[in-house]
Design an enzyme around this catalytic site. Structure first.
Site, PDB file in Angstrom:
ATOM      1  N   HIS A  14       8.441   3.417   9.049  1.00 26.40           N
ATOM      2  CA  HIS A  14       8.286   2.578  10.245  1.00 26.40           C
ATOM      3  C   HIS A  14       6.960   2.919  10.935  1.00 26.40           C
ATOM      4  O   HIS A  14       6.660   4.101  11.134  1.00 26.40           O
ATOM      5  CB  HIS A  14       9.470   2.838  11.187  1.00 26.40           C
ATOM      6  CG  HIS A  14       9.384   2.064  12.458  1.00 26.40           C
ATOM      7  ND1 HIS A  14       9.578   0.700  12.502  1.00 26.40           N
ATOM      8  CD2 HIS A  14       9.102   2.450  13.725  1.00 26.40           C
ATOM      9  CE1 HIS A  14       9.419   0.294  13.757  1.00 26.40           C
ATOM     10  NE2 HIS A  14       9.134   1.332  14.516  1.00 26.40           N
ATOM     11  N   ILE A  44      16.638  -7.054   7.037  1.00 21.97           N
ATOM     12  CA  ILE A  44      17.582  -6.010   7.456  1.00 21.97           C
ATOM     13  C   ILE A  44      18.725  -5.978   6.448  1.00 21.97           C
ATOM     14  O   ILE A  44      19.309  -7.013   6.122  1.00 21.97           O
ATOM     15  CB  ILE A  44      18.094  -6.292   8.889  1.00 21.97           C
ATOM     16  CG1 ILE A  44      16.906  -6.176   9.853  1.00 21.97           C
ATOM     17  CG2 ILE A  44      19.215  -5.324   9.268  1.00 21.97           C
ATOM     18  CD1 ILE A  44      17.191  -6.635  11.252  1.00 21.97           C
ATOM     19  N   SER A  98       0.838  -1.212   0.000  1.00 16.31           N
ATOM     20  CA  SER A  98       0.000   0.000   0.000  1.00 16.31           C
ATOM     21  C   SER A  98       0.873   1.263   0.000  1.00 16.31           C
ATOM     22  O   SER A  98       0.493   2.277  -0.585  1.00 16.31           O
ATOM     23  CB  SER A  98      -0.980  -0.001   1.174  1.00 16.31           C
ATOM     24  OG  SER A  98      -0.309   0.093   2.396  1.00 16.31           O
TER      25      SER A  98
HETATM   26  C1  GRF Z   1       3.897  -0.440   6.879  1.00 15.73           C
HETATM   27  O1  GRF Z   1       3.103  -0.298   8.017  1.00 15.73           O
HETATM   28  C2  GRF Z   1       5.304   0.041   7.136  1.00 15.73           C
HETATM   29  O2  GRF Z   1       5.392   1.028   8.117  1.00 15.73           O
HETATM   30  C3  GRF Z   1       6.000  -1.194   7.655  1.00 15.73           C
HETATM   31  O3  GRF Z   1       5.443  -2.242   6.890  1.00 15.73           O
HETATM   32  C4  GRF Z   1       4.123  -1.901   6.500  1.00 15.73           C
HETATM   33  C5  GRF Z   1       4.039  -2.126   5.012  1.00 15.73           C
HETATM   34  O4  GRF Z   1       2.727  -2.007   4.542  1.00 15.73           O
HETATM   35  N1  GRF Z   1       7.429  -1.072   7.529  1.00 15.73           N
HETATM   36  P1  GRF Z   1       2.426  -2.046   2.970  1.00 15.73           P
HETATM   37  O5  GRF Z   1       3.052  -3.320   2.424  1.00 15.73           O
HETATM   38  O6  GRF Z   1       3.035  -0.813   2.374  1.00 15.73           O
HETATM   39  O7  GRF Z   1       0.938  -2.060   2.856  1.00 15.73           O
END
Ligand code: GRF
Length: 211
Positions: free
Chosen positions: A110, A93, A14
């Site tokens: 994050h 990582i 997303s």
């Molecule tokens: C998001 O909440 C981001 O902060 C975290 O992983 C999630 C990814 O969501 N690192 P998407 O795949 O972009 O929907």
């Protein structure tokens, strides 16, 4: 100058979609030149395909070790002349070797609030209360379990220390009384979708000294 972005994903995508939309709507002077993932058959890759963006899966199981994996990944992005690598839900990582290929040019989103001073272990929330910092994979669960009233999202530079690089942009999100991990994460993501393009713009201002 059009910024060449490489985006790393592992799941839903997303946030990738938010960057695709920001580029399409000319809110970002950028082009996504490659989307790379560590998993195949994920919704994020379908989003890349639909937008006509080249994408590639590198399966970690097919590499002898992490360094070898990261080197190949870096090579893919360098081949596409990527200037900024965006981690948009990438669940691995990255090693120092990868980061050295893109000095100060890897950013992450994050799902919690990170402090401006990376050394700090606490942060003041919008209601004046103090919260500890939730780093790592389970940041949404940890904030919910801690019983704090606010959490949020942060775009930051990636360094060798996980979730401790300099902050580019952040947004607080209230935790509601009946929130579940799912409902909270989905409200955090709504903010992330605005914040990630902003974070990319901040990076351009700070690193490329463009106003
Ligand atoms: C998001 O909440 C981001 O902060 C975290 O992983 C999630 C990814 O969501 N690192 P998407 O795949 O972009 O929907």
């Amino acid at each position: 100058m059009t910024l060449k972005l490489g985006v790393l994903v592992s799941g839903e995508g997303s946030n990738l979609q938010a960057v695709i939309d920001a580029v399409r709507d000319k809110k970002l002077n950028a082009e996504i030149v490659l989307v790379a993932s560590d998993k195949s058959e994920i919704p994020a890759l379908k989003k890349a395909e639909k937008a006509g963006i080249p994408y590639k899966t590198l399966n970690p199981a097919e590499f002898s070790d992490r360094e070898n994996y990261d080197q190949t990944l870096a090579h893919e992005f360098l081949k596409h002349q990527v200037q900024l690598v965006v981690l948009a839900g990438f669940m691995r990582i990255l090693s120092a070797k990868f980061l050295a290929c893109f000095p100060d040019a890897v950013i992450n989103i994050h799902p919690s609030l990170l402090p401006d001073d990376a050394e700090k272990e606490e942060i003041t929330l919008p209601d004046g209360t103090i919260s500890r910092i939730f780093r790592g994979k389970n940041a949404v669960n940890l904030a919910l379990e801690a019983g704090v009233s606010w959490t949020g999202c942060t775009v930051h530079l990636v360094t060798e220390k996980v979730d401790q690089g300099p902050v580019l942009a952040k947004k607080a999100v209230p935790i509601l009384p009946h929130d579940t991990v799912l409902s909270l994460h989905s409200r955090i993501k709504e903010e992330e979708h605005h914040l990630l393009p902003l974070g990319i713009q901040e990076w351009v201002k700070k690193m490329l000294k463009v106003c």
